[in-house]
Design a protein around this motif. Structure first.
Motif, PDB file in Angstrom:
ATOM      1  N   PHE A   1      40.627  31.826  39.079  1.00 37.70           N
ATOM      2  CA  PHE A   1      39.481  32.705  39.342  1.00 37.70           C
ATOM      3  C   PHE A   1      38.200  32.226  38.698  1.00 37.70           C
ATOM      4  CE2 PHE A   1      43.484  34.994  39.229  1.00 37.70           C
ATOM      5  CZ  PHE A   1      43.571  35.367  40.562  1.00 37.70           C
TER       6      PHE A   1
ATOM      7  N   SER B   1      33.454  28.797  41.894  1.00 36.22           N
ATOM      8  CA  SER B   1      32.439  29.647  42.507  1.00 36.22           C
ATOM      9  C   SER B   1      32.887  30.214  43.852  1.00 36.22           C
ATOM     10  CB  SER B   1      31.131  28.877  42.665  1.00 36.22           C
ATOM     11  OG  SER B   1      31.358  27.713  43.425  1.00 36.22           O
TER      12      SER B   1
ATOM     13  N   THR C   1      35.392  31.997  44.198  1.00 37.50           N
ATOM     14  CA  THR C   1      36.004  33.286  43.887  1.00 37.50           C
ATOM     15  C   THR C   1      35.019  34.401  44.210  1.00 37.50           C
ATOM     16  OG1 THR C   1      37.104  32.215  42.022  1.00 37.50           O
ATOM     17  CG2 THR C   1      37.136  34.619  42.064  1.00 37.50           C
ATOM     18  N   SER C   2      35.431  35.329  45.039  1.00 36.87           N
ATOM     19  CA  SER C   2      34.546  36.443  45.417  1.00 36.87           C
ATOM     20  C   SER C   2      35.144  37.767  44.962  1.00 36.87           C
ATOM     21  CB  SER C   2      34.367  36.464  46.932  1.00 36.87           C
ATOM     22  OG  SER C   2      35.617  36.724  47.549  1.00 36.87           O
ATOM     23  N   ALA C   3      34.344  38.828  45.092  1.00 35.99           N
ATOM     24  CA  ALA C   3      34.872  40.167  44.812  1.00 35.99           C
ATOM     25  C   ALA C   3      36.085  40.435  45.711  1.00 35.99           C
ATOM     26  CB  ALA C   3      33.783  41.213  45.029  1.00 35.99           C
TER      27      ALA C   3
ATOM     28  N   HIS D   1      39.302  39.083  44.298  1.00 35.60           N
ATOM     29  CA  HIS D   1      39.929  39.949  43.291  1.00 35.60           C
ATOM     30  C   HIS D   1      40.557  41.199  43.924  1.00 35.60           C
ATOM     31  CE1 HIS D   1      39.092  37.961  39.469  1.00 35.60           C
ATOM     32  NE2 HIS D   1      37.928  37.580  39.979  1.00 35.60           N
ATOM     33  N   ARG D   2      39.926  41.701  44.993  1.00 36.31           N
ATOM     34  CA  ARG D   2      40.510  42.897  45.647  1.00 36.31           C
ATOM     35  C   ARG D   2      41.819  42.534  46.348  1.00 36.31           C
ATOM     36  NH1 ARG D   2      34.767  44.463  46.390  1.00 36.31           N
ATOM     37  NH2 ARG D   2      34.527  46.049  44.746  1.00 36.31           N
TER      38      ARG D   2
END
Lengths: 331, 331
Positions: free
Chosen positions: B173, B176, B178-180, B183-184
């Motif tokens: 994670f 760059s 890696t997005s919201a 994580h969801r």
């Protein structure tokens, strides 16, 4: 926690002091500054006081320039503590974790609020958000703010501070304390402007050449692995640390190399100081290093991550550790 | 993507083959097995075929025992490919990435579906879910399944496979990409039973003691950092690798230690093989190691991560590298 009563305490006329533990780490500083910004945005006069300086790789966080270090500026710290209406205890739950500052916090007339995830909290707090299953205190600060209805105030600065705490205390979302909620909190922090790789670079890509030389030396010369018992031991002496121009924080994470060996159930890192030796314990699964640290090493912590300290040299400490491993415990 | 038409292709009477790239990594295997389980749960006859064997630390994933390795079992692989109605291309987008298998996939009569996040996809696919901003192909498989209405089928096995892909391809994670949403997705995977630390332990805490000794040795004895230029160089010879019982993958990640020094703009790791030396380049920000690797080291890759190779010894390779640094490029 009684959020209605806390809301009455946290108003623009309040003076709030946030304290955190000695040898502050990413979660201590990240959670403290995250809460600090929430308070400031609510128009509250807030201060963060830490017992001793934090490592340089945490000092980029927004608001860090306003932190008071107790041992460097005692008069200011004492007056802030004695004038406070509210004192937060973040990421620690017993006053002995904040050194001499503890006596001043104890006698302060302020209401005391605990936000922490370590086991066995002291009972002297007026309000207590203690959740030992939480990944980090930073995650609990997010939850605390959410419960107070402050989530609309979340911004990039707060998000970076809280992410620093969550990410470092979960070993980058590795440790078993990481929950689905942890990841959802991080998603919300990203929606608020967090850029994770900036935080990672700031915290981790900040190594000195000497630090990496010390790491290399420790791995190649000071690393014992007992494959039968599944125990890794790495210990560095004071003179070795001096040889590599040791700076505070330089051996952070070294214990995890020990745990990364296939078959390792417990890893111990020992660091010699002037008149004592510090122990860091990490374990996997059912091996309870909190119990071991409490019983034999004047310490404690979590089940899979704990610390301790004995007033003996590194050499004696390693001998004592091996005696405990051979004769006192079974993994 | 036209999910209605794809739904018609993915029915219990279908024969589906999932393919992924040569030298398969965590995302290749994780995304392929994740999709495999979704298909099986839909009653579809599915197979995963990989060009060559994957590293041992990925073989714990559920369903791994059903994978066919093309170079080890060509007859079976060719017959599966020629009988398939649908062939998925996962985590690669040009047929030259699957070696000899490419010719067989190309002439197969099956409908071809791409799920991938690499740049410049080939156009020969019938359906294409290509998103270069996605953290990983595993994340795209999650999204693909979601769009087909399969999310209720998500279980622990699928969650572990997809998490392996997401986590390894984002550097836990960090990167760059890696997005919201990333994580969801992970939060949803955890709700489905994923235990992240089991996956981390399986993939990373698999170090041999020798591997860590080699790391320590390389850091303390073979690591040069030029603070003026911001360049780190670490090189290990064939005899040094042999001394530490080198296994494939043992020096993976070593180049990142070079880049983690404060002020490092470019890091180079050199690994001597029997008649040549391999180069790994990493850089930060605007330093384009793809260009450097192409111009001087018979290689290429991405802007901040590239590789190369010269048919000379380690000693000559380091001298040549230093000459290039001093006289040919500026960072």
């Amino acid at each position: 926690m009684e959020y209605e009563r806390i809301k009455e305490l946290l108003v623009p006329s309040s003076k709030v002091v946030i304290t955190t533990h000695r040898s502050p780490d990413g979660d201590a500083i990240g959670s403290s500054l995250g809460l600090y910004h929430f308070l400031i945005l609510n128009g509250i006069e807030a201060s963060v006081i830490i017992p001793d300086p934090d490592p340089e790789f945490l000092r980029w966080m927004a608001g860090h320039e306003h932190i008071t270090v107790f041992e460097l500026d005692q008069e200011k710290a004492k007056s802030l503590i004695s004038e406070a209406n509210v004192i937060f205890s973040l990421d620690y739950n017993r006053l002995d974790r904040i050194a001499e500052m503890g006596a001043w916090v104890e006698k302060a007339s302020a209401k005391k609020i605990l936000i922490d995830h370590h086991i066995d909290p002291a009972t002297y707090f007026d309000f207590s958000l203690s959740d030992t299953s939480a990944s980090s205190t930073a995650q609990l600060v997010f939850q605390f703010a959410d419960n107070l209805g402050w989530n609309s105030l979340l911004n990039k600065e707060i998000a970076e501070c809280l992410y620093s705490g969550i990410m470092t205390d979960t070993g980058s979302f590795k440790f078993s304390s990481t929950s689905a909620y942890t990841h959802r909190v991080v998603a919300d922090l990203m929606d608020a402007g967090l850029v994770p790789d900036h935080v990672h670079n700031s915290i981790f890509d900040n190594n000195s050449y000497d630090r990496l030389q010390l790491l290399g030396y420790a791995l190649s010369n000071k690393f014992e692995f007992d494959a039968d018992l599944g125990i890794s031991i790495i210990g560095v002496s004071l003179s070795e640390k001096n040889r590599f121009k040791y700076q505070k924080g330089d051996t952070e994470g070294l214990v995890n190399y020990g745990l990364s060996v296939k078959g390792s159930k417990m890893a111990v890192f020992l660091s010699e100081e002037l008149n004592f030796t510090k122990f860091s314990f990490r374990s996997k699964g059912q091996v309870d290093v909190n119990k071991i640290a409490r019983a034999y090493f004047n310490g404690g912590g979590h089940k899979n991550a704990a610390g301790g300290r004995l007033d003996i040299s590194l050499k004696d400490a390693i001998n004592y550790l091996k005696d405990v491993i051979q004769n006192k415990i079974s993994l």
